[in-house]
Motif scaffolding. Structure first.
Motif, PDB file in Angstrom:
ATOM      1  N   LYS A  82       0.850  -1.176   0.000  1.00 40.98           N
ATOM      2  CA  LYS A  82       0.000   0.000   0.000  1.00 40.98           C
ATOM      3  C   LYS A  82       0.895   1.239   0.000  1.00 40.98           C
ATOM      4  O   LYS A  82       1.958   1.241   0.608  1.00 40.98           O
ATOM      5  N   GLY A  83       0.457   2.276  -0.708  1.00 35.72           N
ATOM      6  CA  GLY A  83       1.269   3.468  -0.787  1.00 35.72           C
ATOM      7  C   GLY A  83       0.496   4.735  -0.531  1.00 35.72           C
ATOM      8  O   GLY A  83      -0.728   4.776  -0.664  1.00 35.72           O
ATOM      9  N   THR A  84       1.227   5.791  -0.162  1.00 39.26           N
ATOM     10  CA  THR A  84       0.623   7.099   0.040  1.00 39.26           C
ATOM     11  C   THR A  84       1.733   8.152  -0.011  1.00 39.26           C
ATOM     12  O   THR A  84       2.917   7.813  -0.151  1.00 39.26           O
ATOM     13  N   THR A  85       1.359   9.419   0.090  1.00 34.65           N
ATOM     14  CA  THR A  85       2.325  10.512   0.138  1.00 34.65           C
ATOM     15  C   THR A  85       1.919  11.497   1.225  1.00 34.65           C
ATOM     16  O   THR A  85       0.753  11.545   1.634  1.00 34.65           O
ATOM     17  N   THR A  86       2.880  12.288   1.681  1.00 40.20           N
ATOM     18  CA  THR A  86       2.588  13.285   2.710  1.00 40.20           C
ATOM     19  C   THR A  86       1.918  14.505   2.085  1.00 40.20           C
ATOM     20  O   THR A  86       2.151  14.831   0.916  1.00 40.20           O
ATOM     21  N   ASN A  87       1.097  15.187   2.876  1.00 41.90           N
ATOM     22  CA  ASN A  87       0.447  16.408   2.403  1.00 41.90           C
ATOM     23  C   ASN A  87       1.354  17.615   2.630  1.00 41.90           C
ATOM     24  O   ASN A  87       2.526  17.469   2.981  1.00 41.90           O
ATOM     25  N   ALA A  88       0.803  18.813   2.437  1.00 40.71           N
ATOM     26  CA  ALA A  88       1.599  20.040   2.558  1.00 40.71           C
ATOM     27  C   ALA A  88       2.152  20.232   3.966  1.00 40.71           C
ATOM     28  O   ALA A  88       3.149  20.947   4.160  1.00 40.71           O
ATOM     29  N   ARG A  89       1.547  19.615   4.964  1.00 38.25           N
ATOM     30  CA  ARG A  89       2.018  19.732   6.348  1.00 38.25           C
ATOM     31  C   ARG A  89       2.902  18.548   6.740  1.00 38.25           C
ATOM     32  O   ARG A  89       3.240  18.396   7.915  1.00 38.25           O
ATOM     33  N   GLY A  90       3.245  17.723   5.772  1.00 37.49           N
ATOM     34  CA  GLY A  90       4.109  16.577   6.056  1.00 37.49           C
ATOM     35  C   GLY A  90       3.379  15.408   6.691  1.00 37.49           C
ATOM     36  O   GLY A  90       4.002  14.432   7.098  1.00 37.49           O
ATOM     37  N   GLU A  91       2.050  15.464   6.734  1.00 35.37           N
ATOM     38  CA  GLU A  91       1.260  14.440   7.417  1.00 35.37           C
ATOM     39  C   GLU A  91       0.912  13.294   6.478  1.00 35.37           C
ATOM     40  O   GLU A  91       0.766  13.480   5.266  1.00 35.37           O
ATOM     41  N   PHE A  92       0.749  12.123   7.054  1.00 36.08           N
ATOM     42  CA  PHE A  92       0.350  10.961   6.272  1.00 36.08           C
ATOM     43  C   PHE A  92      -0.448   9.995   7.142  1.00 36.08           C
ATOM     44  O   PHE A  92      -0.383  10.031   8.368  1.00 36.08           O
ATOM     45  N   GLU A  93      -1.196   9.138   6.497  1.00 33.89           N
ATOM     46  CA  GLU A  93      -1.899   8.033   7.146  1.00 33.89           C
ATOM     47  C   GLU A  93      -1.904   6.866   6.173  1.00 33.89           C
ATOM     48  O   GLU A  93      -2.210   7.042   4.999  1.00 33.89           O
ATOM     49  N   ILE A  94      -1.550   5.683   6.664  1.00 33.11           N
ATOM     50  CA  ILE A  94      -1.453   4.530   5.787  1.00 33.11           C
ATOM     51  C   ILE A  94      -1.902   3.275   6.524  1.00 33.11           C
ATOM     52  O   ILE A  94      -1.712   3.156   7.740  1.00 33.11           O
ATOM     53  N   ASP A 151      -2.977  -1.333  -7.207  1.00 35.73           N
ATOM     54  CA  ASP A 151      -3.027  -0.200  -6.293  1.00 35.73           C
ATOM     55  C   ASP A 151      -2.717   1.086  -7.065  1.00 35.73           C
ATOM     56  O   ASP A 151      -1.597   1.307  -7.513  1.00 35.73           O
ATOM     57  N   ASP A 152      -3.718   1.942  -7.231  1.00 40.42           N
ATOM     58  CA  ASP A 152      -3.545   3.171  -8.004  1.00 40.42           C
ATOM     59  C   ASP A 152      -2.503   4.091  -7.396  1.00 40.42           C
ATOM     60  O   ASP A 152      -1.762   4.777  -8.124  1.00 40.42           O
ATOM     61  N   GLU A 153      -2.434   4.128  -6.074  1.00 39.91           N
ATOM     62  CA  GLU A 153      -1.466   4.991  -5.410  1.00 39.91           C
ATOM     63  C   GLU A 153      -0.044   4.529  -5.705  1.00 39.91           C
ATOM     64  O   GLU A 153       0.844   5.332  -6.001  1.00 39.91           O
ATOM     65  N   ILE A 154       0.176   3.215  -5.659  1.00 40.46           N
ATOM     66  CA  ILE A 154       1.494   2.658  -5.970  1.00 40.46           C
ATOM     67  C   ILE A 154       1.858   2.980  -7.410  1.00 40.46           C
ATOM     68  O   ILE A 154       2.992   3.387  -7.716  1.00 40.46           O
ATOM     69  N   ARG A 155       0.930   2.800  -8.320  1.00 43.17           N
ATOM     70  CA  ARG A 155       1.209   3.051  -9.742  1.00 43.17           C
ATOM     71  C   ARG A 155       1.542   4.521  -9.983  1.00 43.17           C
ATOM     72  O   ARG A 155       2.422   4.847 -10.783  1.00 43.17           O
ATOM     73  N   THR A 156       0.839   5.410  -9.296  1.00 47.83           N
ATOM     74  CA  THR A 156       1.124   6.841  -9.439  1.00 47.83           C
ATOM     75  C   THR A 156       2.520   7.166  -8.930  1.00 47.83           C
ATOM     76  O   THR A 156       3.261   7.937  -9.564  1.00 47.83           O
ATOM     77  N   LEU A 157       2.889   6.579  -7.792  1.00 45.14           N
ATOM     78  CA  LEU A 157       4.221   6.815  -7.244  1.00 45.14           C
ATOM     79  C   LEU A 157       5.297   6.304  -8.198  1.00 45.14           C
ATOM     80  O   LEU A 157       6.295   6.987  -8.457  1.00 45.14           O
ATOM     81  N   LEU A 158       5.097   5.110  -8.738  1.00 46.81           N
ATOM     82  CA  LEU A 158       6.108   4.500  -9.603  1.00 46.81           C
ATOM     83  C   LEU A 158       6.235   5.233 -10.937  1.00 46.81           C
ATOM     84  O   LEU A 158       7.316   5.277 -11.522  1.00 46.81           O
ATOM     85  N   ALA A 159       5.135   5.810 -11.413  1.00 39.76           N
ATOM     86  CA  ALA A 159       5.160   6.493 -12.711  1.00 39.76           C
ATOM     87  C   ALA A 159       6.069   7.712 -12.695  1.00 39.76           C
ATOM     88  O   ALA A 159       6.542   8.158 -13.748  1.00 39.76           O
ATOM     89  N   ASN A 160       6.340   8.259 -11.529  1.00 35.14           N
ATOM     90  CA  ASN A 160       7.166   9.459 -11.407  1.00 35.14           C
ATOM     91  C   ASN A 160       8.571   9.167 -10.889  1.00 35.14           C
ATOM     92  O   ASN A 160       9.296  10.081 -10.502  1.00 35.14           O
TER      93      ASN A 160
END
Length: 262
Positions: free
Chosen positions: A53-65, A190-199
């Protein structure tokens, strides 16, 4: 006595159900900061290696996974040293945690650009344009991959020779690490993983998820008959899809060989 047995059974069932639900759908939260300056970092890539599972931090550096105890989270950010953090019960129970990333010192490599000297005559100038000589070997009925280019006269021989050689690297990787190979499907879904890998182009996340060395990762693609140019220029998502496709081809060819179709 019968009543006691029923009560004990119900208690055991309740306890088991509670534990089961208590272990499902747990998440961890946190903030990723620059270890030197203490400022939050936006768009840090975070991947749960165990659950894919993947995610990224927001503008405040926060994340939840989504994660459970003993899962490993992989944090990576351009210009910073990547780290892995083990999820604990305390982290899940007590809430947010602060993750610090340390900057890397690196120097840019010199890039030499060879300028084309055009004459104005199409017949002459077109000879200076590099042609794509990459081949992606294929067998009828199977996928052809990303690379363009003509087919090779010895394509079938090379593919079959690679897949059916008992000492072949593909057989070794796909046969001995089925768990890692099964992660391919999860990664593709996992769309989030694919988005991360595409970049990404550094292969770091793929190495972490598939639990292989960078050298082995490149060798897998090479053994799947992708060119050196593709290996060097493809983004991580293209590499993921190439490995997945090759794995599916390997299974089809192996199954056909088993039943004497080849």
């Amino acid at each position: 006595m019968a009543l006691m047995k029923k009560l004990f059974f119900l208690f055991t069932l309740f306890l088991g159900t509670s534990l089961m639900f208590g272990q499902e759908d747990t998440t961890v939260k946190g903030v990723v900061i620059n270890a030197t300056e203490g400022v939050p970092l936006e768009s840090v890539n975070i991947v749960n290696i165990n659950q894919v599972k993947g995610t990224t931090t927001n503008a405040r550096g926060e994340f939840e996974i989504k994660a459970k105890a003993t899962d490993t989270l992989h944090f990576s950010y351009l210009g910073f040293k990547s780290i892995r953090v083990r999820v604990t019960n305390d982290w899940i129970k007590f809430g947010s945690s602060t993750i610090e990333l340390t900057e890397l010192a690196f120097a840019l490599e010199e890039v030499v650009v060879n300028e084309f000297k055009l004459t104005g005559f199409l017949e002459v100038d077109i000879q200076q344009v590099p042609m794509n000589t990459n081949y992606r070997y294929s067998i009828s009925g199977l996928q052809t991959g990303y690379e363009a280019g003509g087919s090779s006269s010895n394509a079938v021989t090379r593919v079959l020779g690679a897949v059916f050689n008992p000492a072949d690297f593909l057989h070794s990787m796909f046969g001995k690490q089925p768990n890692e190979m099964r992660k391919l499907k999860k990664m593709k879904q996992d769309d989030e993983i694919r988005t991360l890998l595409a970049n990404r182009f550094d292969r770091e996340m793929l190495v972490a998820l598939l639990q292989v060395d960078r050298v082995d990762l490149d060798e897998i693609i090479r053994q799947c008959n992708y060119s050196k140019n593709f290996i060097e220029t493809a983004n991580d998502l293209q590499i993921l899809d190439a490995i997945s496709e090759c794995y599916e081809e390997y299974k089809v060819l192996s199954r056909n060989r088993k039943y004497g179709k080849l």
